[in-house]
Design a protein around this motif. Sequence first.
Motif, mmCIF file in Angstrom:
data_model
loop_
_atom_site.group_PDB
_atom_site.id
_atom_site.type_symbol
_atom_site.label_atom_id
_atom_site.label_comp_id
_atom_site.label_asym_id
_atom_site.label_seq_id
_atom_site.Cartn_x
_atom_site.Cartn_y
_atom_site.Cartn_z
ATOM 1 N N ILE A 33 38.473 -1.824 109.985
ATOM 2 C CA ILE A 33 38.521 -1.846 111.322
ATOM 3 C C ILE A 33 37.243 -1.243 112.275
ATOM 4 O O ILE A 33 36.621 -2.083 113.110
ATOM 5 N N VAL A 34 36.236 -0.145 111.722
ATOM 6 C CA VAL A 34 35.820 0.089 112.547
ATOM 7 C C VAL A 34 34.227 -0.128 112.849
ATOM 8 O O VAL A 34 33.350 -0.165 113.399
ATOM 9 N N LEU A 35 34.658 -0.847 111.565
ATOM 10 C CA LEU A 35 32.502 -0.684 111.245
ATOM 11 C C LEU A 35 32.393 -3.197 111.831
ATOM 12 O O LEU A 35 33.283 -3.461 111.170
ATOM 13 N N ALA A 36 31.107 -2.896 112.644
ATOM 14 C CA ALA A 36 31.125 -3.720 113.321
ATOM 15 C C ALA A 36 30.265 -5.478 112.836
ATOM 16 O O ALA A 36 30.723 -4.988 111.025
ATOM 17 N N PRO A 37 30.828 -6.348 112.472
ATOM 18 C CA PRO A 37 31.097 -7.960 111.684
ATOM 19 C C PRO A 37 29.714 -7.292 110.747
ATOM 20 O O PRO A 37 29.298 -7.528 109.770
ATOM 21 N N THR A 38 28.844 -6.929 111.273
ATOM 22 C CA THR A 38 27.145 -6.691 110.682
ATOM 23 C C THR A 38 26.811 -5.267 110.552
ATOM 24 O O THR A 38 25.835 -5.134 110.168
ATOM 25 N N GLY A 39 28.209 -4.201 110.780
ATOM 26 C CA GLY A 39 27.605 -3.298 110.459
ATOM 27 C C GLY A 39 27.413 -2.262 108.918
ATOM 28 O O GLY A 39 27.345 -3.659 108.591
ATOM 29 N N VAL A 40 26.895 -1.519 108.940
ATOM 30 C CA VAL A 40 26.040 -0.985 108.159
ATOM 31 C C VAL A 40 26.703 0.824 107.753
ATOM 32 O O VAL A 40 26.642 1.142 108.558
ATOM 33 N N LEU A 41 27.467 0.616 106.332
ATOM 34 C CA LEU A 41 28.119 2.047 106.048
ATOM 35 C C LEU A 41 27.441 3.231 105.154
ATOM 36 O O LEU A 41 27.774 1.915 104.034
ATOM 37 N N THR A 42 27.687 3.538 105.593
ATOM 38 C CA THR A 42 26.994 4.343 103.815
ATOM 39 C C THR A 42 27.409 5.942 104.036
ATOM 40 O O THR A 42 28.361 6.375 104.982
ATOM 41 N N VAL A 43 28.059 6.069 102.837
ATOM 42 C CA VAL A 43 29.096 7.195 102.136
ATOM 43 C C VAL A 43 27.644 8.092 101.139
ATOM 44 O O VAL A 43 27.388 7.535 100.481
ATOM 45 N N GLU A 44 28.075 8.914 101.088
ATOM 46 C CA GLU A 44 27.797 9.843 100.031
ATOM 47 C C GLU A 44 28.930 10.810 99.524
ATOM 48 O O GLU A 44 29.463 11.370 99.787
ATOM 49 N N PHE A 45 28.702 10.978 97.996
ATOM 50 C CA PHE A 45 29.648 11.554 97.673
ATOM 51 C C PHE A 45 28.922 11.861 95.837
ATOM 52 O O PHE A 45 27.817 11.555 95.726
ATOM 53 N N PRO A 46 29.547 13.014 95.409
ATOM 54 C CA PRO A 46 28.571 13.514 93.968
ATOM 55 C C PRO A 46 29.389 12.835 93.109
ATOM 56 O O PRO A 46 30.557 12.178 93.275
ATOM 57 N N HIS A 47 27.951 12.210 92.362
ATOM 58 C CA HIS A 47 28.311 11.227 91.197
ATOM 59 C C HIS A 47 29.231 11.622 90.011
ATOM 60 O O HIS A 47 29.031 12.747 89.560
ATOM 61 N N LEU A 48 30.142 11.529 89.687
ATOM 62 C CA LEU A 48 30.952 11.836 88.896
ATOM 63 C C LEU A 48 30.257 11.831 87.316
ATOM 64 O O LEU A 48 30.221 13.356 86.538
ATOM 65 N N VAL A 49 28.703 10.444 87.456
ATOM 66 C CA VAL A 49 28.609 11.031 86.194
ATOM 67 C C VAL A 49 27.622 12.347 86.061
ATOM 68 O O VAL A 49 27.306 13.385 84.834
ATOM 69 N N CYS A 50 26.740 12.686 86.630
ATOM 70 C CA CYS A 50 26.765 14.755 87.228
ATOM 71 C C CYS A 50 27.975 15.513 86.627
ATOM 72 O O CYS A 50 27.251 16.303 86.250
ATOM 73 N N LEU A 51 29.165 14.702 87.086
ATOM 74 C CA LEU A 51 29.477 16.128 87.065
ATOM 75 C C LEU A 51 29.625 16.655 85.635
ATOM 76 O O LEU A 51 30.121 17.740 85.398
ATOM 77 N N ILE A 52 30.063 14.659 85.114
ATOM 78 C CA ILE A 52 30.333 15.191 83.625
ATOM 79 C C ILE A 52 29.778 16.005 82.585
ATOM 80 O O ILE A 52 29.278 15.923 81.918
ATOM 81 N N GLU A 53 28.153 15.334 83.402
ATOM 82 C CA GLU A 53 26.425 15.416 82.247
ATOM 83 C C GLU A 53 26.192 16.680 82.443
ATOM 84 O O GLU A 53 25.692 17.352 82.159
ATOM 85 N N GLY A 54 26.446 16.477 84.142
ATOM 86 C CA GLY A 54 25.634 18.238 84.513
ATOM 87 C C GLY A 54 27.160 19.295 83.979
ATOM 88 O O GLY A 54 26.592 20.756 84.574
ATOM 89 N N ASN A 55 27.831 18.872 83.718
ATOM 90 C CA ASN A 55 28.963 19.939 83.526
ATOM 91 C C ASN A 55 29.492 20.779 84.625
ATOM 92 O O ASN A 55 30.110 22.004 84.767
ATOM 93 N N GLN A 56 29.505 20.009 85.268
ATOM 94 C CA GLN A 56 29.645 20.833 86.560
ATOM 95 C C GLN A 56 31.620 20.682 86.923
ATOM 96 O O GLN A 56 31.926 20.244 88.950
#
Length: 441
Positions: free
Chosen positions: A219-242
């Motif tokens: 709803i908040v993102l303009a029609p030509t807008g860009v959303l960036t989302v950062e999050f810890p990557h599950l692959v790193c959690l599993i492979e890095g034993n985190q």
Amino acid sequence: MTHPTINTSDTTPAAVVVNPTDAAALTRVTPAKGGCRFCGTPLRHSVVDLGMSPLCENFLTAEQLNEPEAFYPLHAYVCDQCYLVQVEEYVHGKEIFGGEYAYFSSYSDSWLEHACKYVEMITLRLGLTEDHFVVELASNDGYLLKNFVARGIPCLGVEPADNVAAEAVKKGVPTTVRYFGVNTANELIAAGPQADLMIANNVLAHVPDLNDFVAGMRIVLAPTGVLTVEFPHLVCLIEGNQFDTIYQEHYCYYSLITLEKVFAAHGLTIFDVDELTTHGGSLRIYVRHTPHQALPVSDAVTNIRQRELDGGYDRMDTYRAFAEQVAETKRGLLDFLIRAKREGKRVAGYGAPGKGNTLLNYCGVREDFLDYVVDRNPYKHHKFLPGTHIPVFPPEKLAETKPDYILILPWNLRQEISQQLEYTREWGAQLVVPIPELTVF
Ligand SMILES: [Zn+2]
């Protein structure tokens, strides 16, 4: 007088699941209460059971040590339909993040630098000017948006915890104190423009109602807008034993293949992705409205998606193998601490992050193994860690007591912290990180 009787047929038996790869191994799996946070499928597959744990940001005062403390099951499951890894919600988000919250982003130098570099990059990439509008969700103490303020680019932070939001306002960062979702999104676009850039860093894990949150973003993102989302990557959690990044306040753990499904369900498309070293390995995804095809899907998206599929992140056995890795890490840390204590060494902890509390509670490490911890955040000083009740002091305590070993709990900041702790080498202190495997250096 009749004695209460226990009718054993009334007690709910724990489900017994036969591991299809090893028919002899019987695993007790308590089924999760609710369904998948994204697709609603009943959760039948355990990833790891970390036992009972308190809320990891609930630092206790000396008086509170004499009161009962709430512990909740900390058990990660994976959905066999969308592969979303998640823990059950026992405490409402408002209890965790509303009002007072002890985490101030600005206490980490490397995180401030990361935010500054991001703003430089994205301003250039999107050609942002004073005619654009930036919205950040979970804007914390304004550590990131202050960089847009300095460039004269209009922005707004949305932050639920009023004590950290107040810090942002002091820095001159416009901030509204509220939870984000469809309702807030509608209020925001009624009061101001849609966002040309929307930012959500390390918040998606904390969202109790994932679909409401993502619908609000749309709803908040303009029609030509860009959303960036950062999050810890599950692959790193599993492979890095985190495993210590699993805690009550982190409801969800994301792979790219899962988030593609989540955003697609809300008319949004992930069109690019960066791999980051933050938080032990994160992804930054770039998202647009699905019809806005002027922004093509990059090779980076295709490549990471394929890597996840090759790594088996769409198969249950990949997730099942994780629990043994976790148990071995516990044995490794306890081996080290038992040996150090038998030799009469003094062991202190550095940093009191949420992840440290998962690790210490799961491993049963209290003052018998760790004399105290230090942290730069004054909010935590002279308080006690939740569950383990280890006291927290300012960093100066290290020079006063000269411990033999310093266990770095925020291992993701290992480099930054070992530089900060260079002075402890003078008295021969050795540094220790517990993850991905115990290392003394
Ligand atoms: Zn699901």
